[in-house]
Design a protein around this motif. Structure first.
Motif, PDB file in Angstrom:
ATOM      1  N   LEU A 134     -32.282  16.997 -38.471  1.00 28.86           N
ATOM      2  CA  LEU A 134     -32.958  17.675 -37.367  1.00 28.86           C
ATOM      3  C   LEU A 134     -31.949  18.161 -36.334  1.00 28.86           C
ATOM      4  O   LEU A 134     -32.017  19.305 -35.862  1.00 28.86           O
ATOM      5  CB  LEU A 134     -33.971  16.720 -36.734  1.00 28.86           C
ATOM      6  CG  LEU A 134     -34.843  17.263 -35.594  1.00 28.86           C
ATOM      7  CD1 LEU A 134     -35.678  18.437 -36.079  1.00 28.86           C
ATOM      8  CD2 LEU A 134     -35.733  16.157 -35.043  1.00 28.86           C
ATOM      9  N   ASP A 140     -36.936  21.506 -38.920  1.00 32.08           N
ATOM     10  CA  ASP A 140     -37.546  21.942 -37.662  1.00 32.08           C
ATOM     11  C   ASP A 140     -38.212  20.782 -36.934  1.00 32.08           C
ATOM     12  O   ASP A 140     -38.310  20.779 -35.703  1.00 32.08           O
ATOM     13  CB  ASP A 140     -38.573  23.038 -37.931  1.00 32.08           C
ATOM     14  CG  ASP A 140     -37.952  24.258 -38.580  1.00 32.08           C
ATOM     15  OD1 ASP A 140     -36.866  24.668 -38.133  1.00 32.08           O
ATOM     16  OD2 ASP A 140     -38.534  24.794 -39.542  1.00 32.08           O
ATOM     17  N   CYS A 141     -38.685  19.804 -37.680  1.00 32.68           N
ATOM     18  CA  CYS A 141     -39.301  18.608 -37.098  1.00 32.68           C
ATOM     19  C   CYS A 141     -39.234  17.507 -38.142  1.00 32.68           C
ATOM     20  O   CYS A 141     -38.970  17.769 -39.310  1.00 32.68           O
ATOM     21  CB  CYS A 141     -40.750  18.871 -36.659  1.00 32.68           C
ATOM     22  SG  CYS A 141     -41.843  19.409 -38.010  1.00 32.68           S
ATOM     23  N   TRP A 276     -38.828  16.458 -32.582  1.00 28.58           N
ATOM     24  CA  TRP A 276     -38.326  17.830 -32.652  1.00 28.58           C
ATOM     25  C   TRP A 276     -37.248  18.039 -31.592  1.00 28.58           C
ATOM     26  O   TRP A 276     -37.072  17.206 -30.699  1.00 28.58           O
ATOM     27  CB  TRP A 276     -39.459  18.835 -32.471  1.00 28.58           C
ATOM     28  CG  TRP A 276     -40.115  18.798 -31.113  1.00 28.58           C
ATOM     29  CD1 TRP A 276     -39.850  19.577 -30.023  1.00 28.58           C
ATOM     30  CD2 TRP A 276     -41.175  17.901 -30.691  1.00 28.58           C
ATOM     31  NE1 TRP A 276     -40.668  19.254 -28.964  1.00 28.58           N
ATOM     32  CE2 TRP A 276     -41.483  18.238 -29.345  1.00 28.58           C
ATOM     33  CE3 TRP A 276     -41.886  16.870 -31.322  1.00 28.58           C
ATOM     34  CZ2 TRP A 276     -42.474  17.555 -28.620  1.00 28.58           C
ATOM     35  CZ3 TRP A 276     -42.869  16.205 -30.589  1.00 28.58           C
ATOM     36  CH2 TRP A 276     -43.145  16.541 -29.268  1.00 28.58           C
ATOM     37  N   ARG A 277     -36.514  19.139 -31.709  1.00 28.68           N
ATOM     38  CA  ARG A 277     -35.469  19.451 -30.733  1.00 28.68           C
ATOM     39  C   ARG A 277     -36.105  19.937 -29.443  1.00 28.68           C
ATOM     40  O   ARG A 277     -37.058  20.734 -29.462  1.00 28.68           O
ATOM     41  CB  ARG A 277     -34.510  20.519 -31.279  1.00 28.68           C
ATOM     42  CG  ARG A 277     -33.651  20.055 -32.447  1.00 28.68           C
ATOM     43  CD  ARG A 277     -32.692  21.155 -32.893  1.00 28.68           C
ATOM     44  NE  ARG A 277     -33.412  22.350 -33.319  1.00 28.68           N
ATOM     45  CZ  ARG A 277     -33.946  22.518 -34.533  1.00 28.68           C
ATOM     46  NH1 ARG A 277     -33.830  21.560 -35.437  1.00 28.68           N
ATOM     47  NH2 ARG A 277     -34.584  23.635 -34.840  1.00 28.68           N
ATOM     48  N   TYR A 280     -37.780  23.536 -28.759  1.00 26.20           N
ATOM     49  CA  TYR A 280     -38.306  24.169 -29.958  1.00 26.20           C
ATOM     50  C   TYR A 280     -39.826  24.195 -29.879  1.00 26.20           C
ATOM     51  O   TYR A 280     -40.454  23.168 -29.615  1.00 26.20           O
ATOM     52  CB  TYR A 280     -37.860  23.402 -31.207  1.00 26.20           C
ATOM     53  CG  TYR A 280     -38.380  23.990 -32.500  1.00 26.20           C
ATOM     54  CD1 TYR A 280     -37.807  25.139 -33.036  1.00 26.20           C
ATOM     55  CD2 TYR A 280     -39.445  23.403 -33.167  1.00 26.20           C
ATOM     56  CE1 TYR A 280     -38.279  25.681 -34.218  1.00 26.20           C
ATOM     57  CE2 TYR A 280     -39.926  23.935 -34.349  1.00 26.20           C
ATOM     58  CZ  TYR A 280     -39.344  25.077 -34.869  1.00 26.20           C
ATOM     59  OH  TYR A 280     -39.822  25.611 -36.037  1.00 26.20           O
ATOM     60  N   PHE A 285     -45.036  25.389 -35.609  1.00 23.75           N
ATOM     61  CA  PHE A 285     -44.819  23.984 -35.270  1.00 23.75           C
ATOM     62  C   PHE A 285     -45.916  23.457 -34.360  1.00 23.75           C
ATOM     63  O   PHE A 285     -46.433  22.347 -34.571  1.00 23.75           O
ATOM     64  CB  PHE A 285     -43.459  23.806 -34.592  1.00 23.75           C
ATOM     65  CG  PHE A 285     -43.293  22.463 -33.933  1.00 23.75           C
ATOM     66  CD1 PHE A 285     -43.175  21.313 -34.689  1.00 23.75           C
ATOM     67  CD2 PHE A 285     -43.289  22.352 -32.538  1.00 23.75           C
ATOM     68  CE1 PHE A 285     -43.056  20.071 -34.080  1.00 23.75           C
ATOM     69  CE2 PHE A 285     -43.161  21.126 -31.937  1.00 23.75           C
ATOM     70  CZ  PHE A 285     -43.045  19.978 -32.703  1.00 23.75           C
ATOM     71  N   ARG A 289     -48.239  20.249 -34.911  1.00 29.00           N
ATOM     72  CA  ARG A 289     -48.270  19.172 -33.922  1.00 29.00           C
ATOM     73  C   ARG A 289     -49.705  18.903 -33.463  1.00 29.00           C
ATOM     74  O   ARG A 289     -50.134  17.746 -33.358  1.00 29.00           O
ATOM     75  CB  ARG A 289     -47.386  19.556 -32.739  1.00 29.00           C
ATOM     76  CG  ARG A 289     -47.313  18.536 -31.619  1.00 29.00           C
ATOM     77  CD  ARG A 289     -46.486  19.090 -30.471  1.00 29.00           C
ATOM     78  NE  ARG A 289     -46.546  18.228 -29.300  1.00 29.00           N
ATOM     79  CZ  ARG A 289     -46.086  18.581 -28.091  1.00 29.00           C
ATOM     80  NH1 ARG A 289     -45.532  19.777 -27.925  1.00 29.00           N
ATOM     81  NH2 ARG A 289     -46.181  17.742 -27.081  1.00 29.00           N
TER      82      ARG A 289
END
Length: 308
Positions: A134, A140-141, A276-277, A280, A285, A289
């Motif tokens: 990640l 991405d997650c 996640w970052r 982002y 995403f 989520r």
């Protein structure tokens, strides 16, 4: 150096083969070979060691791959940002084996039904490896076990690394699983078998198991051997054979078509986090989520209404 060249380079690096990369990208082999050669000439370095048809990254090539992952991830994020209300493009999800098996199938089917335009890619692995991927933008997650430490007899949650954020989406009950003939246990000191079947050191559940089995245990019993295996089926096979104990989420044990003849003992509840970052937030995403949070809230509400 354009994005197309980077995508070709990444495919060859991952497949370690011009032939397989060409099939994956739906390109002719000669085109892939030419683009790799042009990229090496432009950069002025050799990116691959060629051994027959096998392509292995050089040290410079491995370093360049890290930048390639970042550039392609940013490009994909930029594309999706142009349509912030419509989930589209790619979403690369990392997940623990247990979560992928017991939690994700129905949720991913529901997600695909709602947003068929999103290409989902699921990678499994232990929590520590997923966090590394990640941070390097290879994912991405990720769905990881919330890192915990046993301190003064209490499990304490550890903070995520800088630049990452997360939230709880599942709660798992971890069980110590023993051969059926093992005497009933009330704590770590009662466990007679001192070999643990588990995943690599990067697995949070393994760390929980080692910490718990060695807590409040003295002398020779504190020595714990670990037999590393690659799947929960292997863990259960080692346990059933009478040679090992293991720690598994109850949700994984309940997946078995024929429940194995084993003895269990509850160890702790541990949260699974979606991580996640920071910053982002593509539509693909955010929709994923939201789906996880809706499922988590529904499960929590059901648990509150079940009579004790």
């Amino acid at each position: 150096m354009d994005l197309s060249a980077l995508e070709i380079f990444r495919a060859v690096a991952q497949e370690r083969s011009i032939t397989r990369a060409a099939l994956r990208l739906d390109r002719v082999q000669s085109n892939v070979t030419t683009r790799i050669r042009q990229l090496e000439e432009e950069l002025g370095v050799q990116l691959f060691l060629r051994d027959g048809k096998r392509m292995t990254l050089t040290d410079r090539g491995q370093h360049f791959l890290e930048y390639t992952e970042k550039l392609l991830a940013l490009a994909e994020e930029a594309r999706q940002s142009m349509h912030p209300d419509i989930p589209s493009g790619h979403l690369r999800i990392g997940s623990m084996e247990s979560t992928a098996a017991s939690r994700l199938p129905s949720l991913l089917a529901q997600y695909h039904g709602q947003w068929p335009g999103v290409s989902l890619e699921v990678t499994t692995g232990p929590s520590r490896d997923l966090l590394e991927a990640l941070q390097e933008r290879r994912l991405d997650c990720a769905l990881i076990a919330n890192p915990v430490t046993l301190t003064a007899g209490q499990w304490v949650a550890e903070a995520l690394a800088s630049g990452l954020q997360g939230e709880t989406v599942f709660t798992e009950e971890l069980l110590l699983v023993m051969p059926a003939q093992h005497p009933r246990v009330h704590g770590p000191a009662d466990v007679k078998i001192r070999t643990l079947a588990g995943f690599s050191r990067a697995c949070t559940y393994r760390q929980v198991a080692e910490n718990w089995l060695c807590s409040h245990v003295e002398g020779v019993q504190k020595n714990l051997k670990v037999q590393e295996v690659g799947s929960y089926h292997s863990i259960l096979a080692c346990i059933s054979a009478g040679s090992c104990v293991g720690i598994l989420p109850r949700s994984v044990l309940e997946l078995q078509r024929e429940p194995p003849k084993v003895r269990t003992h509850p160890v702790m509840n541990i949260d699974t986090q979606l991580v996640w970052r920071t910053g982002y937030g593509t539509a693909a995403f955010e929709s994923f989520r939201d789906l996880l949070q809706s499922s988590y809230q529904s499960l929590a509400a059901t648990a509150r209404t079940v009579p004790m």
